[in-house]
Write an enzyme that holds these catalytic residues in place. Structure first.
Site, PDB file in Angstrom:
ATOM      1  N   ASP A  70      49.589  20.229  34.711  1.00 46.27           N
ATOM      2  CA  ASP A  70      50.719  19.293  34.638  1.00 46.27           C
ATOM      3  C   ASP A  70      51.024  18.568  35.940  1.00 46.27           C
ATOM      4  O   ASP A  70      52.058  17.913  36.044  1.00 46.27           O
ATOM      5  CB  ASP A  70      51.968  20.073  34.167  1.00 46.27           C
ATOM      6  CG  ASP A  70      53.101  19.153  33.747  1.00 46.27           C
ATOM      7  OD1 ASP A  70      52.808  18.019  33.323  1.00 46.27           O
ATOM      8  OD2 ASP A  70      54.268  19.555  33.852  1.00 46.27           O
ATOM      9  N   HIS A 123      52.841  27.006  29.667  1.00 48.44           N
ATOM     10  CA  HIS A 123      53.072  26.305  30.930  1.00 48.44           C
ATOM     11  C   HIS A 123      54.554  26.467  31.254  1.00 48.44           C
ATOM     12  O   HIS A 123      55.405  25.935  30.550  1.00 48.44           O
ATOM     13  CB  HIS A 123      52.715  24.829  30.768  1.00 48.44           C
ATOM     14  CG  HIS A 123      53.059  24.015  31.968  1.00 48.44           C
ATOM     15  ND1 HIS A 123      52.349  24.087  33.134  1.00 48.44           N
ATOM     16  CD2 HIS A 123      54.064  23.140  32.198  1.00 48.44           C
ATOM     17  CE1 HIS A 123      52.886  23.281  34.015  1.00 48.44           C
ATOM     18  NE2 HIS A 123      53.928  22.700  33.488  1.00 48.44           N
ATOM     19  N   HIS A 155      55.695  21.411  41.007  1.00 52.26           N
ATOM     20  CA  HIS A 155      55.558  20.003  40.602  1.00 52.26           C
ATOM     21  C   HIS A 155      56.791  19.377  39.942  1.00 52.26           C
ATOM     22  O   HIS A 155      56.696  18.261  39.425  1.00 52.26           O
ATOM     23  CB  HIS A 155      54.308  19.800  39.740  1.00 52.26           C
ATOM     24  CG  HIS A 155      54.314  20.495  38.408  1.00 52.26           C
ATOM     25  ND1 HIS A 155      53.604  21.637  38.163  1.00 52.26           N
ATOM     26  CD2 HIS A 155      54.938  20.201  37.255  1.00 52.26           C
ATOM     27  CE1 HIS A 155      53.788  22.009  36.907  1.00 52.26           C
ATOM     28  NE2 HIS A 155      54.602  21.151  36.329  1.00 52.26           N
TER      29      HIS A 155
HETATM   30 ZN   LIG Z   1      55.141  21.196  34.338  1.00 51.14          ZN
END
Ligand SMILES: [Zn+2]
Length: 996
Positions: free
Chosen positions: A374, A262, A578
């Protein structure tokens, strides 16, 4: 038998740490090291390789914050190592924890081909297997001395988050640069012992298997000669072979391991560093894929793929080869893993358009999975968008971070505002950084809520956040857990393979209706106000730019700016990542974002101005262009005409020092404190402001959350509040009332203006507070159990009460352009041009139940940006008494899409009109395929049914229903300029109009 379990477990821990792991590399020789510290920003690879370097020794400091140092390591493999496995060990001065949060490196051969990335969990480079002895070794390391922002002293303010404030003192000490013999048997023994030791701790103490593992481990430790680990490792492994071969029970939980990293597109590092992070991780993963035939790696975020393609062609070549082999897999279908609460309707749609299109164009891959591990909560408009993009499945694990309530399912159907259902999976491993530890695997199996009816879950496996990816150790552990008694069964699979199995085994999954609200990180709706304003303004300007450029193309033959709009959209989409739009990045990221949004606005205004001038022609009159989806001042939606005058407003002073603003729709009374004590709806004969209360009340709270300063506001912030009622000046300026206040180190000026049926409030704040939360309150004389706030392609409802812990947890929530409360037949809207956070509460007193809506304006967290939101901010809001939901929709558009006045000759007819205001056109543009077709997208906006006629202002040969990617989804229809449409509540439709 005596119980010596604790003794054996402690023995395993010590012998592994102090004897066996160190024996993985039994012999080593130092490498020669030289370094060149690049001045300033990163340089191209060729320049780094060619630079003049000077000697540096292990033990010396290097690495100014955010600097780049090119190390060259040289040496010769000793002749006596012939036949053995030899690796270089390159320790740049790593902190053993936090891969991706500190210094990192990318290793190159002298010809510039990338070898692999370096991080604390991946410090090795294979030199020979087997080595011949005598090989000359020469490697280059592009080392980034990124500072640790989120260190062991978590959430302390730091100046390290911007190169302009970080200083120049070196941060790291070169720790080890060696050639070493790699003893594979010892390494395999370590893997055996880790897997069995970790599994053992997860098994019931009264179960047979736990004791069988304990005895096997004990025999293995007995078999090791601590002075000759390498010579006895094979014998130790033999003692473990039996327990490792014992198969899993038939009912064992099945884990689909997906190799993953990620990578936050910006966060505690700037965007430019992510370009390199992605290159390091992808180099690592292509190398690991070559070594490990069962391994599968998935990478999301088309933007990150595009960065590799553009900036690191040498890495891109390896990636495309691995993709062709089907083992390096594009995951999801979005441009970035964006926030999903704040992006507006069209922007959310374009995340999928640009993400999916990249994977389709580059690889022919059209994913049906949405990959958002996430993201901080999921708006209820998303299911319909996912479906309209041609996808049907969603993965996230973030809801497991909720502080209060435990989500009841891991695999379920998620139903959005229009009724679309999306097959959704929350990995029960509760992380996107699984490292194949026994604890994690056991947690996934135990935690899985759908046991008994389903058996499969997914585990994103590899170091993430700052990247790194999967390690060979994780692959080795997964191999041992493939079919192992007491453990879930682990298989490397693609997301699509997992979802196919999960869907097949679970034909009737439970259903969750409405938003997936994250009970955490609620302040991300407010922190970094200018980033949020930049996003909203860009979204509005993009709408206008597409609309007027398409109109100018069809009406006047002006070339449509395909390339510019494509590039600007991708920039805006990137900034919805994000940690950018939510305001949780370092100062550097937000400083750059503010600048980028200015450039975006400049370029879009240029496109709009050019198109409107071309449409207006030369003439003495003045045309008003109305880009909103509803007619305004006599100008049709999407057209231009001379505007009609608005109803005149009268302003007068009250005897007590306040003022009255009045027109034929509203009478607003503002007292000497600058507060709105009355807003009387003259048509309905009804007061808007709660009895005895005052609206336009600024309220200041202490705001120091327990953790995650930029992300979180904790519920206790409401325990203390200061009403800002002291004024320096309240006066009439024309037909507006201007109010000036100061508080703390800050000052605020508000301008209240009555325009038609709305009271407009412009608020300018010169904000210099620390750890405070500023709200703007509207106590409303409305009794409502629920309220509506705008989301993508519609709105969703939340309770005004706190009956359940689920409702209580939503004490701060997201709106787009409006929040709306109503009693049957009469409601109130508060609309905004750029704020997203709000709270709604209810009061009961002798007058009955009232509802207080508060808009969140500003915060002042000190981590990760110690200067968050300091300075001048401007907000626009409007109070709209008597507003039905349709009025809220319309007024929300109006405040975000100001009319534009242009000198001109003749009115401009809209390209499309709809005869029902419930049907809102969200996009009019030319098709991205440059065919010249007109794309129009619209939806039912009030939550009811709509039957409307869509009329085109140009000859249409064919009408083709399409998906968000503008691909046909149904049969073309030959029609004239009138298209009947029937819409279900919130239904979204895209049509491709082929011009005759
Ligand atoms: Zn993240």
């Amino acid at each position: 038998m005596h119980d010596d379990r604790n003794l054996v477990e402690a023995r395993l821990k010590r012998v592994l740490n102090e004897r066996i792991r160190p024996a993985i590399y039994p012999e080593s020789v130092p490498l020669e090291v030289a370094v060149w510290h690049a001045p300033g920003e990163p340089v191209p690879v060729a320049e780094g390789l060619a630079a003049e370097s000077e000697p540096i020794a292990v033990g010396q400091a290097w690495g100014a914050p955010w600097g780049t140092s090119w190390f060259t390591v040289t040496g010769t493999v000793p002749a006596e190592w012939s036949g053995r496995i030899v690796e270089a060990i390159l320790d740049l001065g790593f902190d053993a924890d936090k891969p991706g949060f500190q210094c990192e490196g990318l290793v190159y051969r002298p010809d510039g081909t990338p070898v692999k990335g370096l991080n604390p969990r991946n410090q090795w480079v294979r030199i020979g297997d087997p080595a011949e002895g005598g090989e000359e070794v020469r490697l280059h390391v592009e080392a980034a001395s990124n500072p640790i922002i989120l260190g062991h002293n978590e959430f302390r303010p730091t100046a390290m988050g911007d190169k302009e404030t970080a200083g120049a003192d070196p941060l790291y000490v070169l720790t080890r640069m060696d050639l070493a013999v790699f003893d594979k048997t010892v390494w395999e023994l370590v893997m055996d012992l880790e897997v069995l030791g970790e599994l053992m701790l997860e098994l019931p103490v009264d179960g047979t298997r736990r004791w069988e593992l304990l005895r096997a481990v004990e025999r293995a430790l007995d078999a090791i000669d601590l002075q000759d680990v390498g010579g006895t490792a094979a014998a130790a492994r033999a003692e473990l072979a039996g327990v490792l071969a014992s198969p899993a029970v038939p009912s064992a939980h099945r884990i689909s391991a997906v190799g993953h990293a990620h990578i936050d597109s910006a966060w505690l590092w700037p965007l430019r560093e992510t370009v390199r992070k992605v290159a390091r991780t992808t180099s690592n993963m292509t190398a690991l894929l070559e070594d490990e035939p069962d391994f599968v790696f998935a990478m999301s975020q088309a933007q990150q793929w595009a960065w590799v393609k553009e900036h690191r062609p040498e890495v891109w070549a390896k990636v495309t080869k691995a993709v062709a082999a089907g083992r390096f897999v594009p995951a999801g279908g979005m441009w970035v893993e964006s926030d999903t609460n704040m992006p507006g309707s069209e922007a959310m749609a374009r995340q999928f358009v640009h993400g999916k299109r990249f994977f389709i164009d580059e690889f022919g891959v059209d994913n049906e999975e949405v990959w958002l591990p996430d993201t901080f909560g999921f708006a209820a408009g998303l299911p319909q968008i996912i479906k309209a993009a041609g996808s049907k499945r969603l993965l996230t694990q973030k809801i497991s971070w909720s502080q209060t309530n435990t989500f009841p399912h891991h695999t379920f159907l998620w139903e959005g505002i229009d009724g679309t259902r999306i097959f959704t999976h929350f990995p029960p491993v509760d992380t996107y950084n699984c490292s194949m530890q026994g604890r994690e695997l056991a947690h996934a199996a135990r935690n899985f809520k759908d046991k008994g009816v389903a058996r499969h879950s997914l585990a994103p496996t590899g170091w993430g956040d700052g990247g790194g990816g999967t390690t060979r150790e994780m692959v080795a552990k997964a191999a041992r857990a493939r079919d192992l008694e007491g453990s879930p069964m682990v298989t490397w699979e693609t997301p699509a393979e997992f979802f196919a199995k999960a869907e097949a085994e679970y034909p009737q999954p439970p259903v969750w209706v409405g938003e997936l609200y994250l009970e955490l990180h609620r302040a991300t709706l407010t922190s970094q106000a200018k980033t949020k304003q930049g996003n909203r303004r860009s979204e509005s300007l993009l709408r206008d730019a597409e609309l007027w450029a398409a109109t100018a193309a069809v009406r006047a033959g002006v070339p449509y700016p395909y390339e510019r709009l494509d590039r600007i959209w991708k920039t805006v989409l990137l900034h919805q990542f994000h940690d950018i739009l939510p305001g949780s990045s370092i100062a550097w990221v937000h400083r750059e974002a503010r600048r980028t949004y200015e450039l975006v606005a400049g370029e879009l205004n240029e496109i709009i101005d050019g198109a409107q001038r071309a449409l207006a022609g030369d003439g003495p009159g003045e045309l008003t262009f109305n880009g909103a989806p509803h007619a305004r001042h006599g100008v049709p939606a999407g057209g231009a005409a001379p505007a009609a005058q608005a109803a005149p407003t009268v302003a007068r002073a009250r005897e007590d020092g306040g003022f009255v603003l009045e027109n034929d729709l509203l009478r607003v009374e503002i007292d000497g404190r600058g507060l709105v004590v009355s807003a009387f709806d003259l048509r309905a004969g009804r007061e808007t402001v709660a009895p005895g209360r005052a609206a336009n009340l600024l309220q200041l709270h202490q705001d120091f959350p327990n953790k995650w300063d930029a992300w979180d506001v904790d519920e206790f912030y409401r325990h203390t509040v200061t009403d800002l009622t002291e004024t320096e000046d309240v006066r009439l300026d024309g037909n507006s009332v201007v109010v000036r206040r100061s508080f703390g180190a800050s000052a605020v000026t508000q301008r209240l203006t009555l325009t038609g049926g709305r009271l407009e409030i412009g608020t300018e704040v010169d904000w210099h507070e620390t750890e405070k939360f500023l709200k703007l309150a509207f106590p409303l004389d409305v009794r409502a159990d629920r309220y509506a706030s705008e989301s993508q392609y519609g709105h969703s409802f939340r309770a005004t009460h706190t009956n359940t812990s689920w409702e209580a947890a939503k004490f701060e929530a997201c709106n787009h352009r409006f929040v709306h409360v109503e009693e049957p037949g009469w409601g109130v809207a508060v609309v905004n041009d750029s704020t997203y956070g709000h709270d709604v509460t209810r009061e009961v007193d002798e007058h009955g139940t009232t509802t207080t809506l508060r808009v969140s304006l500003l915060r002042a967290p000190r981590f990760p940006d110690p200067e968050t939101d300091q300075g001048v901010h401007r907000f626009r809001h409007a109070l709209v008494p008597g507003a039905a939901i349709g009025d809220a929709v319309r007024e929300g558009y109006f405040i975000n899409l100001p009319e534009r006045r242009v000198p001109g000759a003749a009115p401009v007819e809209p390209l499309v009109t709809v005869d029902d205001d419930a049907v809102v056109v969200t996009a009019v543009k030319l098709a991205d395929d440059e065919s010249g077709d007109v794309i129009v997208r619209f939806h039912e906006s009030r939550g009811g049914r709509a039957k409307a006629i869509l009329r085109t202002g140009f000859p249409v040969a064919e009408v083709v229903p399409a998906d968000l990617l503008e691909r046909p989804t149904g049969e073309p229809q030959r029609q004239g300029g009138e298209i009947p449409v029937t819409l279900r509540p919130f239904e979204l439709v895209t049509l491709r109009l082929k011009r005759a």
